[in-house]
Design a protein around this motif. Structure first.
Motif: not given
Length: 355
Positions: A29, A31, A74-75, A78, A83, A85, A89, A103, A127, A129
């Protein structure tokens, strides 16, 4: 990607490293870090970087280190089906614009399973959510970043002391009393009501510390010997200042029944004496108490107790905490140097971003 790094042998020497975002591998992922908090806690992470392997969280070039910070990200991309997008987190990040993690878990909460982080306690690589966090609200994010991580540490210190019958003491001496970690501990100790809470601070911060109302007494560092040594005392050190530790131990001697090191806000002030009277100073390791209470209370029970206590503290902190926002390289560098030099104002909390 832009990342802030410091020399591990000279924390005032810093740099910003630029790099391209790597191609993601299966399960990874990317971030995009929105914001992070910078407090005296981060100075402690640097000082204890080798002892507790904080430098190992986010490896850097030889001789350089990436200081961990609590942040929201924020994602952005991914390659992990669990997880999504766009999800937000909360967790530990370097002071950076972007971070790639491996992840492992669910959309609600996962750990970074990258090989360099496998040996670290889960609490340091989780992490969470924001959408699944019952304590989260957008307007509370700055306070969460500035206070929740350190509040959990203080909750655990208070719980550890109580779990050990307060070591037979009825007084609690807390150094660096204006630091946010110390304030959180004093708040918890005051609520518990097991004895007098005495805050040690500089004369310049004494008025602020007294205004908080969570310390029964505020004493300047030059007046440590004015405290009666006649009954048992627990000492919780947030300063790391050798002179303070030495004087407290010599003054209370055999009545110093527990000496706990939590922080190192005065990290540069020399070495501690050997064979000090009183209890041997020990560094508090929060993950150990987390593991114990998760077993005693169950994971859900632990989270419930922390959550209730955090809500009380956060509501109370609204009355004194001033959030200072900064964006870009220079605000970050200047804030870091102010914290290193002990020039930060205790009622302020700095939330920064490199995006």
């Amino acid at each position: 990607m832009i990342t802030f790094e410091v020399r591990r042998d000279d924390f005032a020497n810093s740099r910003f490293v630029e790099s391209d975002a790597p191609e993601l591998k299966e399960g990874q992922v990317l971030f995009a870090l929105d914001r992070f908090a910078l407090t005296s806690n981060n100075v402690t992470y640097a000082v204890a970087g080798d002892m507790l392997d904080y430098w190992g969280f986010f490896p850097a070039d030889e001789g350089w280190g990436r200081v961990p910070a609590m942040g929201y990200a924020d994602v952005a991309r991914s390659r992990n089906p669990e997880v999504p997008e766009g999800a937000r987190y909360f967790g530990f990040y370097p002071m950076t614009s972007h971070l790639v993690v491996q992840a492992q878990g669910s959309a609600a909460q996962f750990v970074d399973a990258a090989p360099h982080r496998e040996k670290h306690a889960p609490a340091y690589r989780q992490y969470a959510n924001a959408a699944s966090d019952p304590q989260h609200s957008p307007e509370r994010e700055d306070a969460i970043l500035l206070l929740r991580g350190l509040f959990i540490t203080s909750f655990l210190v208070d719980d550890f002391i109580a779990d050990n019958g307060c070591f037979g003491a009825d007084r609690f001496v807390v150094s660096s009393a204006s630091s946010k970690t110390a304030i959180a501990l004093a708040f918890q100790l005051a609520r518990r009501g097991r004895g007098e809470v005495i805050g040690l601070t500089s004369s310049g911060h004494a008025a602020f510390v007294e205004s908080l109302g969570c310390y029964d007494r505020v004493v300047s560092y030059d007046a440590i010997e004015s405290i009666s040594p006649a009954s048992p005392v627990v000492f919780v050190d947030h300063s790391g200042a050798a002179d303070t530790v030495n004087r407290v131990h010599r003054h209370f001697a055999g009545n110093l029944v527990h000496s706990c090191t939590v922080g190192m806000t005065h990290w540069s002030e020399g070495g501690r004496e050997q064979d000090l009277p009183g209890a041997e100073p020990t560094f508090f390791f929060a993950p150990g108490q987390i593991a114990k209470r998760s077993k005693d209370w169950g994971p859900a029970g632990f989270q419930e107790k922390v959550g209730l206590a955090w809500t009380r503290f956060a509501d109370w902190s609204d009355g004194w905490l001033e959030v200072v926002r900064g964006r870009g390289r220079e605000p970050l560098r200047e804030t870091w140097l102010a914290l290193l030099g002990g020039r930060a104002r205790p009622h302020q909390g700095h939330v920064l971003s490199l995006r």
